[in-house]
Design a protein around this motif. Structure first.
Motif, mmCIF file in Angstrom:
data_model
loop_
_atom_site.group_PDB
_atom_site.id
_atom_site.type_symbol
_atom_site.label_atom_id
_atom_site.label_comp_id
_atom_site.label_asym_id
_atom_site.label_seq_id
_atom_site.Cartn_x
_atom_site.Cartn_y
_atom_site.Cartn_z
ATOM 1 N N GLY A 63 0.796 -1.223 0.000
ATOM 2 C CA GLY A 63 0.000 0.000 0.000
ATOM 3 C C GLY A 63 0.827 1.271 0.000
ATOM 4 N N ARG A 64 2.023 1.213 0.577
ATOM 5 C CA ARG A 64 2.859 2.419 0.628
ATOM 6 C C ARG A 64 3.462 2.769 -0.724
ATOM 7 N NH1 ARG A 64 6.699 1.869 5.838
ATOM 8 N NH2 ARG A 64 6.284 -0.369 5.647
ATOM 9 N N LEU A 65 3.304 1.870 -1.689
ATOM 10 C CA LEU A 65 3.769 2.167 -3.049
ATOM 11 C C LEU A 65 2.631 2.688 -3.924
ATOM 12 C CD1 LEU A 65 6.097 -0.908 -3.710
ATOM 13 C CD2 LEU A 65 6.774 1.428 -3.131
ATOM 14 N N ARG A 66 1.460 2.847 -3.329
ATOM 15 C CA ARG A 66 0.324 3.378 -4.086
ATOM 16 C C ARG A 66 0.641 4.804 -4.553
ATOM 17 N NH1 ARG A 66 -3.234 2.240 -0.673
ATOM 18 N NH2 ARG A 66 -4.022 0.312 -1.629
ATOM 19 N N GLY A 67 0.361 5.075 -5.810
ATOM 20 C CA GLY A 67 0.672 6.382 -6.383
ATOM 21 C C GLY A 67 2.010 6.402 -7.091
ATOM 22 N N VAL A 68 2.845 5.412 -6.789
ATOM 23 C CA VAL A 68 4.153 5.288 -7.436
ATOM 24 C C VAL A 68 4.146 4.098 -8.386
ATOM 25 C CG1 VAL A 68 6.631 4.932 -7.074
ATOM 26 C CG2 VAL A 68 5.322 6.328 -5.461
ATOM 27 N N SER A 98 21.124 -9.242 2.348
ATOM 28 C CA SER A 98 20.065 -9.550 1.386
ATOM 29 C C SER A 98 18.719 -9.735 2.072
ATOM 30 C CB SER A 98 20.428 -10.809 0.581
ATOM 31 O OG SER A 98 21.559 -10.576 -0.223
ATOM 32 N N LEU A 99 18.687 -10.577 3.107
ATOM 33 C CA LEU A 99 17.428 -10.840 3.794
ATOM 34 C C LEU A 99 16.915 -9.639 4.572
ATOM 35 C CD1 LEU A 99 18.048 -14.472 5.137
ATOM 36 C CD2 LEU A 99 16.791 -13.765 3.087
ATOM 37 N N SER A 100 17.782 -8.673 4.833
ATOM 38 C CA SER A 100 17.330 -7.474 5.558
ATOM 39 C C SER A 100 16.554 -6.513 4.656
ATOM 40 C CB SER A 100 18.529 -6.741 6.166
ATOM 41 O OG SER A 100 19.369 -6.220 5.152
ATOM 42 N N ILE A 101 16.529 -6.779 3.359
ATOM 43 C CA ILE A 101 15.850 -5.885 2.423
ATOM 44 C C ILE A 101 14.444 -6.399 2.147
ATOM 45 C CG2 ILE A 101 15.864 -4.911 0.096
ATOM 46 C CD1 ILE A 101 18.904 -5.242 0.088
ATOM 47 N N ASP A 102 13.455 -5.593 2.447
ATOM 48 C CA ASP A 102 12.092 -5.858 2.026
ATOM 49 C C ASP A 102 11.617 -4.663 1.209
ATOM 50 O OD1 ASP A 102 11.998 -4.086 4.098
ATOM 51 O OD2 ASP A 102 10.560 -5.182 5.301
ATOM 52 N N LEU A 103 10.575 -4.847 0.423
ATOM 53 C CA LEU A 103 10.107 -3.779 -0.458
ATOM 54 C C LEU A 103 8.836 -3.168 0.094
ATOM 55 C CD1 LEU A 103 10.685 -4.954 -4.142
ATOM 56 C CD2 LEU A 103 12.167 -3.662 -2.617
ATOM 57 N N ASP A 104 8.979 -2.017 0.714
ATOM 58 C CA ASP A 104 7.828 -1.295 1.250
ATOM 59 C C ASP A 104 7.708 0.109 0.680
ATOM 60 O OD1 ASP A 104 6.658 -3.190 2.997
ATOM 61 O OD2 ASP A 104 8.234 -2.835 4.472
ATOM 62 N N THR A 105 8.843 0.722 0.371
ATOM 63 C CA THR A 105 8.860 2.131 0.002
ATOM 64 C C THR A 105 9.587 2.336 -1.324
ATOM 65 O OG1 THR A 105 10.957 2.615 1.106
ATOM 66 C CG2 THR A 105 8.959 2.717 2.466
ATOM 67 N N VAL A 106 9.498 3.564 -1.833
ATOM 68 C CA VAL A 106 10.213 3.921 -3.058
ATOM 69 C C VAL A 106 11.718 3.788 -2.845
ATOM 70 C CG1 VAL A 106 10.682 5.774 -4.699
ATOM 71 C CG2 VAL A 106 8.370 5.447 -3.816
ATOM 72 N N ASP A 107 12.202 4.174 -1.668
ATOM 73 C CA ASP A 107 13.634 4.033 -1.384
ATOM 74 C C ASP A 107 14.067 2.573 -1.459
ATOM 75 O OD1 ASP A 107 14.017 6.724 -1.065
ATOM 76 O OD2 ASP A 107 13.844 6.687 1.123
ATOM 77 N N ASP A 108 13.203 1.658 -1.018
ATOM 78 C CA ASP A 108 13.533 0.240 -1.119
ATOM 79 C C ASP A 108 13.683 -0.174 -2.581
ATOM 80 O OD1 ASP A 108 13.378 -0.035 1.655
ATOM 81 O OD2 ASP A 108 11.257 -0.570 1.603
ATOM 82 N N LEU A 109 12.807 0.322 -3.434
ATOM 83 C CA LEU A 109 12.886 -0.001 -4.858
ATOM 84 C C LEU A 109 14.173 0.518 -5.478
ATOM 85 C CD1 LEU A 109 9.237 0.773 -6.039
ATOM 86 C CD2 LEU A 109 10.307 -1.480 -5.910
ATOM 87 N N ARG A 110 14.719 1.586 -4.918
ATOM 88 C CA ARG A 110 15.926 2.204 -5.467
ATOM 89 C C ARG A 110 17.210 1.651 -4.869
ATOM 90 N NH1 ARG A 110 13.407 8.320 -4.975
ATOM 91 N NH2 ARG A 110 12.107 8.233 -6.863
ATOM 92 N N HIS A 111 17.080 0.705 -3.940
ATOM 93 C CA HIS A 111 18.273 0.113 -3.343
ATOM 94 C C HIS A 111 19.106 -0.538 -4.448
ATOM 95 C CE1 HIS A 111 20.844 -2.541 -0.982
ATOM 96 N NE2 HIS A 111 20.490 -1.875 0.100
ATOM 97 N N PRO A 112 20.425 -0.320 -4.458
ATOM 98 C CA PRO A 112 21.262 -0.858 -5.550
ATOM 99 C C PRO A 112 21.133 -2.362 -5.756
ATOM 100 C CG PRO A 112 22.507 0.713 -4.235
ATOM 101 C CD PRO A 112 21.208 0.505 -3.523
#
Length: 278
Positions: free
Chosen positions: A93-98, A245-259
């Motif tokens: 839901g936090r990616l809604r609008g993006v 690796s396991l510490s990364i989850d996708l919740d926000t735009v910043d997460d999507l931009r993680h290298p």
């Protein structure tokens, strides 16, 4: 056993008020260093029965390959994986609008598939209350633990209880939104509670524990601190593992931009730099 030491960044003692409990091992090991091995070869795998028979040594230390798979002279430990999966159209839901709604649902389904695929060879359970998720889970060979309107925490606790009733001895509980889940099968350690916090040291992306010492789920903001407190009261060894690796989850735009994430995002996702370049 891994040596005592600070997490990467050296900030874990501050989470615990500046002290280091005697029964907690802090591990900065990056499990991606063994990711090239893939999932372990698990003898005795039988879907629909008692699942994968995992040698205790495979839970005690980094697995190694040999002619007969994972080698151990110790008693095998029955291991299962539990993944709670919410309705795909309600996820992220936090990616809604993006991210467009249809892509958010597709993204949630894609990540959940990665998590299940990473644990192929281990008996997999999916806790859910949505018919579409149920059908999807069964198509991936997972056993569904149906829990209508339980909410995340009760669904996880109910799933762990069901796994224990089926004769498993150790469980890995993983979020479904991990884009880099290859190391999941290597989290479990016999007789040990293992916690993998998110990269902000706030949430708990992965938990692993003997079903005889279950950690009651307490997800939501600040869950890592709560789960760690419960683990310390369990009376067995505790490992806090910082995994890049396991510490990364996708919740926000910043997460999507993680290298690390940008390199694995599917090509159909509009926020993927490769997609925008076309």
């Amino acid at each position: 056993m891994l040596p005592h030491g600070d997490l990467v960044g050296g900030n874990m003692p501050s989470i615990l008020g500046g002290h280091r409990p005697a029964n907690v091992v802090f591990s900065g090991v990056d499990m991606t260093t063994i990711g090239h091995l893939g999932a372990p070869s698990l003898p005795g795998h039988a879907r629909g029965g008692h699942g994968a028979t995992v040698p205790a040594s495979a839970l005690d230390r980094r697995p190694h390959r040999c002619a007969g798979g994972l080698r151990s002279s110790l008693r095998p430990v029955q291991l299962a994986v539990l993944v709670p999966v919410k309705r795909f159209t309600a996820a992220k839901g936090r990616l809604r609008g993006v991210v467009p709604d249809d892509e958010r649902a597709r993204l949630a389904r894609w990540m959940a598939g990665l998590v299940l695929d990473a644990c192929d060879g281990i008996e997999r359970f999916v806790a859910c209350d949505d018919p579409i998720v149920r059908e999807w889970a069964e198509s991936h060979g997972a056993t569904v633990v149906w829990g209508p309107e339980l909410g995340l925490n009760r669904a996880v606790d109910d799933g762990v209880a069901e796994i224990a009733r089926r004769g498993f001895e150790h469980v890995i509980v993983s979020h479904a939104d991990l884009p880099l889940p290859t190391a999941l099968p290597y989290v479990a350690r016999a007789g040990t509670i293992t916690l993998v916090p998110d990269r902000r040291l706030d949430g708990t992306n992965v938990m692993s524990f003997p079903v005889a010492h279950p950690i009651a789920a307490s997800y939501g903001g600040g869950s890592f601190r709560r789960h760690l407190a419960k683990a310390q009261r369990a009376g067995i060894g505790v490992e806090v593992r910082r995994d890049h690796s396991l510490s990364i989850d996708l919740d926000t735009v910043d997460d999507l931009r993680h290298p690390l994430v940008e390199g694995v995002l599917p090509s159909w996702l509009q926020t993927n730099p490769a997609s925008r370049a076309r």
